[in-house]
Design a protein around this motif. Sequence first.
Motif, short mmCIF file in Angstrom:
data_model
loop_
_atom_site.label_atom_id
_atom_site.label_comp_id
_atom_site.label_asym_id
_atom_site.label_seq_id
_atom_site.Cartn_x
_atom_site.Cartn_y
_atom_site.Cartn_z
N GLY A 1 98.72 -36.11 84.89
CA GLY A 1 99.27 -35.22 83.87
C GLY A 1 98.86 -35.65 82.48
O GLY A 1 97.75 -36.14 82.26
N HIS A 2 99.79 -35.51 81.54
CA HIS A 2 99.51 -35.87 80.13
C HIS A 2 99.85 -37.34 79.84
O HIS A 2 99.86 -37.75 78.69
CB HIS A 2 100.28 -34.93 79.20
CG HIS A 2 99.82 -34.97 77.78
ND1 HIS A 2 98.50 -34.88 77.40
CD2 HIS A 2 100.52 -35.13 76.62
CE1 HIS A 2 98.40 -34.96 76.08
NE2 HIS A 2 99.61 -35.12 75.58
N ILE A 3 100.07 -38.09 80.89
CA ILE A 3 100.35 -39.53 80.80
C ILE A 3 101.48 -39.76 79.78
O ILE A 3 101.34 -40.48 78.80
CB ILE A 3 99.09 -40.36 80.49
CG1 ILE A 3 97.93 -39.93 81.41
CG2 ILE A 3 99.36 -41.86 80.68
CD1 ILE A 3 96.61 -40.61 81.15
N ASN A 4 102.60 -39.12 80.06
CA ASN A 4 103.78 -39.24 79.23
C ASN A 4 105.02 -39.27 80.12
O ASN A 4 104.91 -39.32 81.35
CB ASN A 4 103.84 -38.11 78.19
CG ASN A 4 103.85 -36.73 78.83
OD1 ASN A 4 103.94 -36.57 80.05
ND2 ASN A 4 103.76 -35.71 78.00
N VAL A 5 106.19 -39.24 79.52
CA VAL A 5 107.43 -39.31 80.29
C VAL A 5 107.54 -38.12 81.24
O VAL A 5 107.91 -38.26 82.40
CB VAL A 5 108.66 -39.37 79.34
CG1 VAL A 5 109.96 -39.32 80.14
CG2 VAL A 5 108.60 -40.63 78.49
N LYS A 6 107.19 -36.93 80.75
CA LYS A 6 107.29 -35.71 81.56
C LYS A 6 106.44 -35.80 82.82
O LYS A 6 106.80 -35.24 83.87
CB LYS A 6 106.88 -34.50 80.72
CG LYS A 6 107.09 -33.17 81.39
CD LYS A 6 106.74 -32.03 80.46
CE LYS A 6 106.90 -30.70 81.16
NZ LYS A 6 106.53 -29.59 80.26
N ALA B 1 107.33 -46.75 81.49
CA ALA B 1 106.72 -47.94 80.90
C ALA B 1 105.21 -47.99 81.14
O ALA B 1 104.51 -48.72 80.44
CB ALA B 1 107.37 -49.20 81.46
N TRP B 2 104.71 -47.26 82.10
CA TRP B 2 103.28 -47.18 82.46
C TRP B 2 102.65 -48.57 82.52
O TRP B 2 101.66 -48.85 81.86
CB TRP B 2 102.52 -46.26 81.51
CG TRP B 2 101.16 -45.87 81.99
CD1 TRP B 2 100.78 -45.54 83.27
CD2 TRP B 2 99.96 -45.76 81.21
NE1 TRP B 2 99.45 -45.24 83.34
CE2 TRP B 2 98.92 -45.36 82.08
CE3 TRP B 2 99.67 -45.96 79.87
CZ2 TRP B 2 97.61 -45.16 81.65
CZ3 TRP B 2 98.38 -45.75 79.44
CH2 TRP B 2 97.36 -45.35 80.32
N GLU B 3 103.25 -49.41 83.32
CA GLU B 3 102.74 -50.78 83.43
C GLU B 3 101.32 -50.84 83.97
O GLU B 3 100.56 -51.72 83.59
CB GLU B 3 103.70 -51.61 84.28
CG GLU B 3 105.02 -51.84 83.56
CD GLU B 3 106.00 -52.66 84.35
OE1 GLU B 3 105.63 -53.19 85.42
OE2 GLU B 3 107.14 -52.79 83.88
N SER B 4 100.95 -49.89 84.83
CA SER B 4 99.56 -49.89 85.34
C SER B 4 98.57 -49.61 84.22
O SER B 4 97.39 -49.93 84.34
CB SER B 4 99.41 -48.86 86.47
OG SER B 4 99.61 -47.55 85.97
#
Length: 193
Positions: free
Chosen positions: A160-165, A170-173
């Motif tokens: 997706g848009h690489i955001n919370v939605k 935390a997007w640790e990867s």
Amino acid sequence: MRNERIRYLIVPGWHGSDDAHWQSHWQRALPNAARVQQQDWITPQHHDWVAELDREIRREPGRVVLIAHSLGCVTVASWAARADRRALAQVAGALLVAPADVERETCHEALRNFAPIAAQALPFPAVLVGSDNDAACSPQRALILGRAWGTETVILPSAGHINVKSGHGAWESGYRHLYRLQYLIDQQSRQRA
């Protein structure tokens, strides 16, 4: 990633990055991290956003790694196309995540003043991370922007848009892309030595 000589500068996109956004998590986790604070997050003005990024980069004399998301990526490219050599020399590299294609037909009217997107190669190492299902930027456009900006480009599957939605708290990867950027920065430093 601990390097006292480097500042990490978070460059949010439209509406900023709320507390749950990965950029906010990273700002709390990374040493020497700060954020570009725009005056208007809702109706952004291209000139104002670029000027504020420039002020924040120049705020301290040390080197900075830019960590941009969405409209922040376009702001970084615009800034780099206009900045003087002294300011450009302060930027060690940039991580550009989910760039917003402000030239697409479906782009929100509030963002259209950021078009056209600067297409000059960035004068510092950069990694662009896009997604194959981002409504704000197709993978084809992300690849085109990556080529124009001279970045190493990664297209993630179904991110997706690489955001919370899209499920990225935390997007640790995502740190692996920051580590890759650090490698490119170090490699450039060795080549210049």
